[in-house]
Design an enzyme around this catalytic site. Sequence first.
Site, PDB file in Angstrom:
ATOM      1  N   GLU A   1       0.827  -1.193   0.000  1.00 50.76           N
ATOM      2  CA  GLU A   1       0.000   0.000   0.000  1.00 50.76           C
ATOM      3  C   GLU A   1       0.874   1.262   0.000  1.00 50.76           C
ATOM      4  O   GLU A   1       1.667   1.474   0.914  1.00 50.76           O
ATOM      5  CB  GLU A   1      -0.923  -0.011   1.216  1.00 50.76           C
TER       6      GLU A   1
ATOM      7  N   GLU B   1      -4.606  -6.623   2.734  1.00 45.33           N
ATOM      8  CA  GLU B   1      -3.474  -7.428   3.193  1.00 45.33           C
ATOM      9  C   GLU B   1      -3.602  -8.870   2.711  1.00 45.33           C
ATOM     10  O   GLU B   1      -2.593  -9.532   2.425  1.00 45.33           O
ATOM     11  CB  GLU B   1      -3.381  -7.366   4.724  1.00 45.33           C
TER      12      GLU B   1
ATOM     13  N   GLN C   1       1.779  -2.065   5.707  1.00 42.27           N
ATOM     14  CA  GLN C   1       2.060  -0.685   6.109  1.00 42.27           C
ATOM     15  C   GLN C   1       2.350  -0.540   7.599  1.00 42.27           C
ATOM     16  O   GLN C   1       3.233   0.212   8.005  1.00 42.27           O
ATOM     17  CB  GLN C   1       0.884   0.198   5.716  1.00 42.27           C
TER      18      GLN C   1
ATOM     19  N   HIS D   1      -1.500   0.997  15.565  1.00 41.25           N
ATOM     20  CA  HIS D   1      -0.274   1.326  14.840  1.00 41.25           C
ATOM     21  C   HIS D   1       0.974   1.052  15.674  1.00 41.25           C
ATOM     22  O   HIS D   1       2.051   1.536  15.336  1.00 41.25           O
ATOM     23  CB  HIS D   1      -0.263   2.808  14.435  1.00 41.25           C
TER      24      HIS D   1
END
Length: 337
Positions: free
Chosen positions: A29, A60, A82, A129
């Site tokens: 990505e 994914e 990512q 994240h």
Amino acid sequence: MTRRTMIEAIRDAIDVSMDRDEKVVVFGEDVGFFGGVFRCTEGLQKKYGTHRCFDTPISETGIVGVAIGMGAYGLRPVAEIQFADYVYPGYDQIVSEAARLRHRSAGDFTAPLVIRMPCGGGIFGGQTHSQSPEALFTHVAGLKTVIPSNPYDAKGLLISAIEDDDPIIFLEPKRLYNGPFNGHHDQPVVPWSKHDLGETPDGHYTVPIGKAAVRREGSALTVLAYGTMVHVALTAAEETGIDAEVIDLRTLVPLDVETIVASVSKTGRCVVVHEATRTSGFGAELAAQVQERCFYHLEAPVLRVTGWDTPYPHAQEWNYFPGPDRVGRALKQAMEG
């Protein structure tokens, strides 16, 4: 030799590999035109074209599936997820297909692919994240799991991974992308120095997969760490004044058991440090290996310093994140044992 950040070292490793072997392809990505969210692939599409460095849909499952197919048919895909937190939709294919392909085909097919993923905390990325999911991959037979702690190793290990004939999970601690730090919440990122292995050779070189590195020699106790926690452990050893030997595992699978056993047999004490959650974290495997192989050398219980058994707490990141103070307390506890 060139002084590079980890981002630059990773980019250079991919560049060198693409230049040497036209079968190396890069995708994920935003990795093409945009150069990746952290710019690890910046400029590669312009240099090698959209057929060798290209963007994918936000899927994914698709990224991993395409990588497995490419690898089985002779290419050497380098796929980027990512953030490591996003890998779960593709996890089934990693486990059920990539990891088993060589064995289920009796060696007729292999999956020579690399799945790169930024991992860990330190940038206030929150729960989606900042995860450190390495234990999910080390449990899977057929996968190799690599986590570098500095630019020199990042480049050399990534080139080794790309040239390897089996699937490799390549986790990149995003807190180290631009420089080292000592783990204190008020410590800024500082430029890599030669001492910190920021100097990386130009061109092609490799760092062997499955070989740990002793970052600090000592005789009082052994600290086992990887990725970001190597720098935290080094700082804790310096601040406590304890003569600790700090081992950077670099590769979790295959694990350099020989280096671990030699160190713990010498020191008689062991502290394991990682930022992933404690329960069923890779530290449990390390503690078991040390207990099984070094029991009669141990002078104290093996201790673990880890993240909490909670979802990643955005507002409390630097309390969750093991720092030199928490590691230092464990070192002192081990010495008192």
